[in-house]
Write a protein that holds these residues in place. Structure first.
Motif, PDB file in Angstrom:
ATOM      1  N   ASN A   1      47.443  78.776  16.046  1.00  0.00           N
ATOM      2  CA  ASN A   1      48.787  78.791  16.630  1.00  0.00           C
ATOM      3  C   ASN A   1      49.244  77.391  17.013  1.00  0.00           C
ATOM      4  N   ALA A   2      48.332  76.572  17.531  1.00  0.00           N
ATOM      5  CA  ALA A   2      48.701  75.194  17.888  1.00  0.00           C
ATOM      6  C   ALA A   2      49.105  74.408  16.648  1.00  0.00           C
ATOM      7  N   LEU A   3      48.416  74.644  15.541  1.00  0.00           N
ATOM      8  CA  LEU A   3      48.722  73.950  14.293  1.00  0.00           C
ATOM      9  C   LEU A   3      50.040  74.424  13.688  1.00  0.00           C
ATOM     10  N   ASN A   4      50.312  75.717  13.774  1.00  0.00           N
ATOM     11  CA  ASN A   4      51.526  76.267  13.165  1.00  0.00           C
ATOM     12  C   ASN A   4      52.763  76.169  14.051  1.00  0.00           C
ATOM     13  N   HIS A   5      52.586  76.284  15.366  1.00  0.00           N
ATOM     14  CA  HIS A   5      53.745  76.371  16.256  1.00  0.00           C
ATOM     15  C   HIS A   5      53.687  75.424  17.458  1.00  0.00           C
ATOM     16  N   GLY A   6      52.517  74.929  17.790  1.00  0.00           N
ATOM     17  CA  GLY A   6      52.336  74.201  19.040  1.00  0.00           C
ATOM     18  C   GLY A   6      52.173  72.708  18.879  1.00  0.00           C
ATOM     19  N   SER A   7      51.388  72.126  19.770  1.00  0.00           N
ATOM     20  CA  SER A   7      51.285  70.667  19.863  1.00  0.00           C
ATOM     21  C   SER A   7      50.689  70.019  18.618  1.00  0.00           C
ATOM     22  N   LEU A   8      49.875  70.732  17.859  1.00  0.00           N
ATOM     23  CA  LEU A   8      49.292  70.143  16.654  1.00  0.00           C
ATOM     24  C   LEU A   8      50.233  70.244  15.447  1.00  0.00           C
TER      25      LEU A   8
ATOM     26  N   SER B   1      30.476  77.082  36.378  1.00  0.00           N
ATOM     27  CA  SER B   1      30.583  77.128  37.835  1.00  0.00           C
ATOM     28  C   SER B   1      30.033  78.478  38.293  1.00  0.00           C
ATOM     29  N   GLU B   2      30.352  78.854  39.509  1.00  0.00           N
ATOM     30  CA  GLU B   2      29.918  80.141  40.044  1.00  0.00           C
ATOM     31  C   GLU B   2      31.132  80.952  40.449  1.00  0.00           C
ATOM     32  N   ASP B   3      31.054  82.260  40.212  1.00  0.00           N
ATOM     33  CA  ASP B   3      32.125  83.132  40.683  1.00  0.00           C
ATOM     34  C   ASP B   3      31.947  83.377  42.177  1.00  0.00           C
ATOM     35  N   GLU B   4      32.773  84.241  42.750  1.00  0.00           N
ATOM     36  CA  GLU B   4      32.726  84.484  44.197  1.00  0.00           C
ATOM     37  C   GLU B   4      31.423  85.128  44.659  1.00  0.00           C
ATOM     38  N   LYS B   5      30.660  85.706  43.727  1.00  0.00           N
ATOM     39  CA  LYS B   5      29.370  86.323  44.070  1.00  0.00           C
ATOM     40  C   LYS B   5      28.193  85.391  43.776  1.00  0.00           C
ATOM     41  N   GLY B   6      28.466  84.182  43.318  1.00  0.00           N
ATOM     42  CA  GLY B   6      27.403  83.235  43.028  1.00  0.00           C
ATOM     43  C   GLY B   6      26.811  83.351  41.632  1.00  0.00           C
ATOM     44  N   ASN B   7      27.428  84.161  40.770  1.00  0.00           N
ATOM     45  CA  ASN B   7      26.955  84.312  39.393  1.00  0.00           C
ATOM     46  C   ASN B   7      27.535  83.208  38.504  1.00  0.00           C
ATOM     47  N   PRO B   8      26.786  82.744  37.504  1.00  0.00           N
ATOM     48  CA  PRO B   8      27.289  81.687  36.625  1.00  0.00           C
ATOM     49  C   PRO B   8      28.516  82.157  35.836  1.00  0.00           C
ATOM     50  N   GLU B   9      29.526  81.297  35.812  1.00  0.00           N
ATOM     51  CA  GLU B   9      30.789  81.621  35.155  1.00  0.00           C
ATOM     52  C   GLU B   9      31.217  80.439  34.288  1.00  0.00           C
ATOM     53  N   VAL B  10      31.635  80.740  33.071  1.00  0.00           N
ATOM     54  CA  VAL B  10      32.135  79.722  32.153  1.00  0.00           C
ATOM     55  C   VAL B  10      33.638  79.614  32.330  1.00  0.00           C
ATOM     56  N   HIS B  11      34.127  78.394  32.383  1.00  0.00           N
ATOM     57  CA  HIS B  11      35.562  78.143  32.477  1.00  0.00           C
ATOM     58  C   HIS B  11      35.955  77.249  31.307  1.00  0.00           C
ATOM     59  N   LEU B  12      36.936  77.699  30.530  1.00  0.00           N
ATOM     60  CA  LEU B  12      37.453  76.898  29.428  1.00  0.00           C
ATOM     61  C   LEU B  12      38.941  76.686  29.647  1.00  0.00           C
ATOM     62  N   SER B  13      39.346  75.426  29.583  1.00  0.00           N
ATOM     63  CA  SER B  13      40.745  75.062  29.767  1.00  0.00           C
ATOM     64  C   SER B  13      41.299  74.531  28.449  1.00  0.00           C
ATOM     65  N   TRP B  14      42.446  75.028  28.056  1.00  0.00           N
ATOM     66  CA  TRP B  14      43.143  74.636  26.823  1.00  0.00           C
ATOM     67  C   TRP B  14      44.515  74.147  27.242  1.00  0.00           C
ATOM     68  N   GLN B  15      44.826  72.890  26.982  1.00  0.00           N
ATOM     69  CA  GLN B  15      46.115  72.371  27.403  1.00  0.00           C
ATOM     70  C   GLN B  15      46.777  71.591  26.281  1.00  0.00           C
ATOM     71  N   GLU B  16      47.869  72.140  25.769  1.00  0.00           N
ATOM     72  CA  GLU B  16      48.660  71.460  24.761  1.00  0.00           C
ATOM     73  C   GLU B  16      49.728  70.631  25.466  1.00  0.00           C
TER      74      GLU B  16
ATOM     75  N   ASP C   1      59.225  72.194  22.071  1.00  0.00           N
ATOM     76  CA  ASP C   1      59.572  73.057  23.203  1.00  0.00           C
ATOM     77  C   ASP C   1      59.056  74.462  22.936  1.00  0.00           C
ATOM     78  N   THR C   2      58.419  75.036  23.944  1.00  0.00           N
ATOM     79  CA  THR C   2      57.894  76.391  23.810  1.00  0.00           C
ATOM     80  C   THR C   2      58.477  77.277  24.888  1.00  0.00           C
ATOM     81  N   SER C   3      58.385  78.546  24.647  1.00  0.00           N
ATOM     82  CA  SER C   3      58.771  79.547  25.638  1.00  0.00           C
ATOM     83  C   SER C   3      57.892  80.762  25.402  1.00  0.00           C
ATOM     84  N   PRO C   4      57.768  81.598  26.412  1.00  0.00           N
ATOM     85  CA  PRO C   4      56.941  82.801  26.226  1.00  0.00           C
ATOM     86  C   PRO C   4      57.480  83.628  25.062  1.00  0.00           C
TER      87      PRO C   4
END
Length: 162
Positions: free
Chosen positions: A47-54, A68-83, A88-91
């Motif tokens: 989608n980034a290649l066809n319509h977005g920043s790429l 990181s850890e969630d609120e219960k102390g369990n390991p949690e993966v966080h992935l951030s994607w920022q174009e 110009d984009t819109s929902p």
């Protein structure tokens, strides 16, 4: 996880300055979870290649991941994607197949959550999911192998929208 992100994004690296990858290298995912995350990344990259920043010269994509850890102390993966610096984009007016795929995979396969935000110059997505699979609270929709993911995902999605 670093190898997975790099492998999925490698075909989109024509302009090496357009994509920045940054994250912890020591996050190991089980194969089934890696496949689900790989499909999410592939969908977002396409989608980034066809319509977005790429899709435009000067567009940029930052992908970062951490553990990181969630609120219960369990390991949690966080992935951030920022174009950024894209057109110009819109929902979208409706929920397309790609958005349904992302939400289905993150919620049902990874047991996590996705926040998708359509900023003026590109998509911003925050994905969070437990590093390890916990027992499902209810019977999962996917009972077939992931090679059959598309069929199972559509069947499950359509049964929930009736």
């Amino acid at each position: 996880m670093a190898d997975l992100v790099r492998a999925v994004m490698e075909p989109y690296h024509e302009d090496t300055n357009a994509i920045a990858l940054k994250g912890v290298t020591a996050i190991t995912l089980l194969p089934r979870r890696a496949m689900s995350l790989g499909m999410i990344l592939h969908e977002m990259a396409t989608n980034a290649l066809n319509h977005g920043s790429l899709s435009v010269p000067g567009g940029h994509l930052d992908i970062a991941w951490s553990l990181s850890e969630d609120e219960k102390g369990n390991p949690e993966v966080h992935l951030s994607w920022q174009e950024s610096q894209g057109p110009d984009t819109s929902p979208p007016e409706g929920t397309g197949f790609g958005t349904r795929l992302i939400r289905f995979a993150i919620q049902h396969e990874l047991r996590g959550q996705a926040e998708l935000s359509y900023q003026r110059d590109g998509l911003v997505a925050d994905l969070k999911f437990p590093r390890y699979q916990s027992s499902p609270a209810r019977r999962p929709c996917l009972t077939s192998p992931l090679s059959d993911f598309w069929t199972a995902a559509l069947r499950c999605w359509s049964s929930r929208t009736r």
